[in-house]
Design a protein around this motif. Structure first.
Motif, PDB file in Angstrom:
ATOM      1  N   ASP A 136       0.782  -1.240   0.000  1.00  6.33           N
ATOM      2  CA  ASP A 136       0.000   0.000   0.000  1.00  6.33           C
ATOM      3  C   ASP A 136       0.810   1.284   0.000  1.00  6.33           C
ATOM      4  OD1 ASP A 136      -2.642  -1.206   0.094  1.00  6.33           O
ATOM      5  OD2 ASP A 136      -2.107  -1.888   2.094  1.00  6.33           O
ATOM      6  N   GLY A 137       2.107   1.191  -0.230  1.00  5.32           N
ATOM      7  CA  GLY A 137       2.886   2.417  -0.306  1.00  5.32           C
ATOM      8  C   GLY A 137       2.335   3.380  -1.347  1.00  5.32           C
ATOM      9  N   TYR A 138       1.865   2.839  -2.447  1.00  6.43           N
ATOM     10  CA  TYR A 138       1.316   3.659  -3.528  1.00  6.43           C
ATOM     11  C   TYR A 138       0.164   4.540  -3.044  1.00  6.43           C
ATOM     12  CZ  TYR A 138      -0.896   4.930  -7.948  1.00  6.43           C
ATOM     13  OH  TYR A 138      -1.457   5.626  -8.988  1.00  6.43           O
ATOM     14  N   GLU A 139      -0.596   4.051  -2.048  1.00  4.58           N
ATOM     15  CA  GLU A 139      -1.790   4.767  -1.587  1.00  4.58           C
ATOM     16  C   GLU A 139      -1.465   6.100  -0.917  1.00  4.58           C
ATOM     17  OE1 GLU A 139      -4.674   3.520  -2.551  1.00  4.58           O
ATOM     18  OE2 GLU A 139      -3.556   1.828  -3.387  1.00  4.58           O
ATOM     19  N   ILE A 140      -0.213   6.291  -0.489  1.00  3.35           N
ATOM     20  CA  ILE A 140       0.133   7.546   0.195  1.00  3.35           C
ATOM     21  C   ILE A 140       0.879   8.502  -0.734  1.00  3.35           C
ATOM     22  CG2 ILE A 140       0.297   6.259   2.368  1.00  3.35           C
ATOM     23  CD1 ILE A 140       3.411   6.968   2.179  1.00  3.35           C
ATOM     24  N   MET A 141       0.880   8.235  -2.018  1.00  2.00           N
ATOM     25  CA  MET A 141       1.647   9.029  -2.981  1.00  2.00           C
ATOM     26  C   MET A 141       1.418  10.523  -2.778  1.00  2.00           C
ATOM     27  SD  MET A 141       3.774   8.431  -5.508  1.00  2.00           S
ATOM     28  CE  MET A 141       3.358   6.824  -6.191  1.00  2.00           C
ATOM     29  N   ASP A 142       2.506  11.231  -2.383  1.00  2.00           N
ATOM     30  CA  ASP A 142       2.500  12.698  -2.206  1.00  2.00           C
ATOM     31  C   ASP A 142       1.489  13.177  -1.173  1.00  2.00           C
ATOM     32  OD1 ASP A 142       4.467  12.897  -4.212  1.00  2.00           O
ATOM     33  OD2 ASP A 142       2.930  12.931  -5.774  1.00  2.00           O
ATOM     34  N   ASN A 152      13.196   1.830  16.463  1.00  2.33           N
ATOM     35  CA  ASN A 152      13.818   1.711  15.142  1.00  2.33           C
ATOM     36  C   ASN A 152      12.858   1.196  14.076  1.00  2.33           C
ATOM     37  OD1 ASN A 152      16.222   2.560  16.275  1.00  2.33           O
ATOM     38  ND2 ASN A 152      17.027   0.479  16.543  1.00  2.33           N
ATOM     39  N   ALA A 153      11.888   0.349  14.477  1.00  2.00           N
ATOM     40  CA  ALA A 153      10.928  -0.194  13.506  1.00  2.00           C
ATOM     41  C   ALA A 153      10.133   0.937  12.861  1.00  2.00           C
ATOM     42  CB  ALA A 153       9.995  -1.188  14.185  1.00  2.00           C
ATOM     43  N   GLY A 154       9.651   1.849  13.672  1.00  2.11           N
ATOM     44  CA  GLY A 154       8.900   2.977  13.133  1.00  2.11           C
ATOM     45  C   GLY A 154       9.769   3.918  12.335  1.00  2.11           C
ATOM     46  N   ALA A 155      10.997   4.129  12.804  1.00  6.66           N
ATOM     47  CA  ALA A 155      11.921   5.001  12.076  1.00  6.66           C
ATOM     48  C   ALA A 155      12.228   4.418  10.703  1.00  6.66           C
ATOM     49  CB  ALA A 155      13.207   5.177  12.883  1.00  6.66           C
ATOM     50  N   GLY A 156      12.451   3.106  10.665  1.00  3.57           N
ATOM     51  CA  GLY A 156      12.724   2.445   9.392  1.00  3.57           C
ATOM     52  C   GLY A 156      11.551   2.555   8.435  1.00  3.57           C
ATOM     53  N   MET A 157      10.336   2.411   8.959  1.00  3.70           N
ATOM     54  CA  MET A 157       9.149   2.547   8.118  1.00  3.70           C
ATOM     55  C   MET A 157       9.044   3.967   7.565  1.00  3.70           C
ATOM     56  SD  MET A 157       6.387   1.213   6.789  1.00  3.70           S
ATOM     57  CE  MET A 157       5.800  -0.214   7.723  1.00  3.70           C
ATOM     58  N   ALA A 158       9.266   4.958   8.408  1.00  9.39           N
ATOM     59  CA  ALA A 158       9.181   6.353   7.971  1.00  9.39           C
ATOM     60  C   ALA A 158      10.153   6.624   6.835  1.00  9.39           C
ATOM     61  CB  ALA A 158       9.462   7.278   9.153  1.00  9.39           C
ATOM     62  N   LEU A 162       9.477   7.348   2.294  1.00  7.10           N
ATOM     63  CA  LEU A 162       9.927   8.515   1.534  1.00  7.10           C
ATOM     64  C   LEU A 162       9.908   8.265   0.032  1.00  7.10           C
ATOM     65  CD1 LEU A 162      12.952   9.633   3.746  1.00  7.10           C
ATOM     66  CD2 LEU A 162      10.823  10.916   3.384  1.00  7.10           C
ATOM     67  N   TYR A 163       9.928   6.999  -0.363  1.00  6.21           N
ATOM     68  CA  TYR A 163       9.860   6.670  -1.790  1.00  6.21           C
ATOM     69  C   TYR A 163       8.561   7.189  -2.404  1.00  6.21           C
ATOM     70  CZ  TYR A 163       9.830   3.903  -6.083  1.00  6.21           C
ATOM     71  OH  TYR A 163       9.790   3.515  -7.395  1.00  6.21           O
ATOM     72  N   TRP A 164       7.486   7.209  -1.600  1.00  4.34           N
ATOM     73  CA  TRP A 164       6.172   7.606  -2.114  1.00  4.34           C
ATOM     74  C   TRP A 164       5.779   9.032  -1.708  1.00  4.34           C
ATOM     75  CZ3 TRP A 164       6.993   2.611  -0.176  1.00  4.34           C
ATOM     76  CH2 TRP A 164       6.874   1.588  -1.129  1.00  4.34           C
ATOM     77  N   SER A 165       6.245   9.472  -0.562  1.00  4.13           N
ATOM     78  CA  SER A 165       5.878  10.813  -0.103  1.00  4.13           C
ATOM     79  C   SER A 165       7.028  11.421   0.694  1.00  4.13           C
ATOM     80  CB  SER A 165       4.619  10.740   0.782  1.00  4.13           C
ATOM     81  OG  SER A 165       4.328  12.014   1.328  1.00  4.13           O
ATOM     82  N   ALA A 188      17.927  14.299   8.629  1.00  3.16           N
ATOM     83  CA  ALA A 188      18.420  14.665   7.302  1.00  3.16           C
ATOM     84  C   ALA A 188      17.291  14.711   6.283  1.00  3.16           C
ATOM     85  CB  ALA A 188      19.491  13.667   6.854  1.00  3.16           C
ATOM     86  N   ASN A 189      16.257  13.879   6.495  1.00  5.53           N
ATOM     87  CA  ASN A 189      15.120  13.846   5.564  1.00  5.53           C
ATOM     88  C   ASN A 189      13.934  14.668   6.054  1.00  5.53           C
ATOM     89  OD1 ASN A 189      15.664  11.772   3.250  1.00  5.53           O
ATOM     90  ND2 ASN A 189      16.519  10.828   5.100  1.00  5.53           N
ATOM     91  N   GLN A 190      14.188  15.480   7.068  1.00  4.52           N
ATOM     92  CA  GLN A 190      13.186  16.419   7.604  1.00  4.52           C
ATOM     93  C   GLN A 190      11.890  15.706   8.018  1.00  4.52           C
ATOM     94  OE1 GLN A 190      13.111  19.256   4.267  1.00  4.52           O
ATOM     95  NE2 GLN A 190      14.389  20.640   5.481  1.00  4.52           N
TER      96      GLN A 190
END
Length: 305
Positions: A136-142, A152-158, A162-165, A188-190
């Motif tokens: 479902d990464g596509y569903e959050i596009m932008d 770390n699990a949540g940080a890794g997901m965040a 970034l690939y989608w938004s 670094a990725n704000q």
């Protein structure tokens, strides 16, 4: 004691697909399902062939069951508590005190997601709150998206999202430690980080997520959300009971071609065996296992016999 050619434990996607294929071979098939699988709570899958507008887990299971019942597959709502192999037969006991005997076993007991009991979160699963970025990464596009997780699990997901938004917020709901390397990447990725528990998922009249309310009362507006909590439970207890081998991640080990485990007559598929956790892969597992179960029932040799 009721007998069957094959008893399928778990009426999720892999189990139902195996049941359809085995039913079409005209074998006597029983599916025992506890109705607790992850597909029963998913409101929508969007990456399945033939469903361009998405399909809920409930609808997919309902249609699949109707399909299997056309071939006289029997479905029972119960929980299998033990399976014992004696010579070439399997003896199954259930929570309701029933006993069954089968020539073959297919395990499709899956995985149970660790999702905290945050108010309204379950009503938004699959429609505006998601678990799997590959699904479902596509569903959050932008779209502005909040990650509810821990450490770390949540940080890794965040970072993955970034690939989608580029508009990602991380709420460390569990207030678990985040390693410095992750904190540096988040900065670094704000990606803002909130070290606070979530009180409630705010929804609109259509039960779509509109914001996250923290225990402090602070409201974080968002269009979408992802969960990222460690501790998902692989339901491999019955497999271990039978002596089935598991890997370092506790997934059941199967033959890549036949889907049979190291225990002759015990087959497995779906999330129990694959870390990818995809509906379409579960379907393939169910079909492929059924083909080889059929061959074994006919007494035909398998590739390793």
């Amino acid at each position: 004691m009721k007998q069957a050619d094959c008893i399928i434990v778990g009426g999720g996607i892999a189990g139902i697909q195996a049941a359809i294929q085995l039913g079409r071979y005209k074998h006597d098939i029983i599916v025992i399902d506890s109705a607790q699988g992850r597909s029963s709570i998913a409101k929508a899958y969007h990456n399945i062939l033939g469903w361009p507008d998405g399909v809920s887990g409930h609808q997919l299971r309902t249609l699949g069951r109707q399909h299997a019942e056309k071939f006289d597959v029997e479905f029972l709502e119960d929980t299998v508590t033990s399976i014992e192999k004696k010579r070439d037969k399997f003896f199954i006991h259930t929570k309701k005190g029933m006993e069954y005997q089968a020539k073959m076993i297919f395990l499709g007991t899956g995985i149970t997601d660790n999702i905290p009991p945050i108010k309204n979160i379950y009503t938004t699963l699959g429609t505006s709150t998601y678990i799997c970025p590959d699904c479902d990464g596509y569903e959050i596009m932008d779209k502005q998206t909040v990650v509810l997780g821990g450490g770390n699990a949540g940080a890794g997901m965040a970072l993955t999202l970034l690939y989608w938004s580029k508009d990602i917020i991380y709420v460390n709901h569990l207030k678990s430690k985040i390693d410095e390397k992750y904190r540096k990447k988040l900065k670094a990725n704000q990606i803002p980080v909130f070290e606070e528990e979530v009180e409630e998922v705010l929804v609109d009249a259509k039960q779509q997520l509109t914001a996250i309310q923290l225990v402090s009362g602070k409201i974080i507006e968002a269009e979408k959300a992802f969960t990222a909590f460690k501790g998902n439970k692989l339901n491999n207890g019955l497999a271990l009971q039978l002596g089935v081998h598991v890997n370092e991640n506790n997934h059941v080990v199967i033959h890549p071609r036949t889907k049979e485990t190291n225990i002759k007559g015990v087959w497995a598929g779906g999330d129990l065996v694959a870390h990818s956790e995809q509906v379409t892969i579960s379907m393939g597992d169910g079909t492929q296992a059924a083909i080889w179960i059929h061959k074994r029932l006919l007494g035909q040799p398998l590739p390793y016999d």
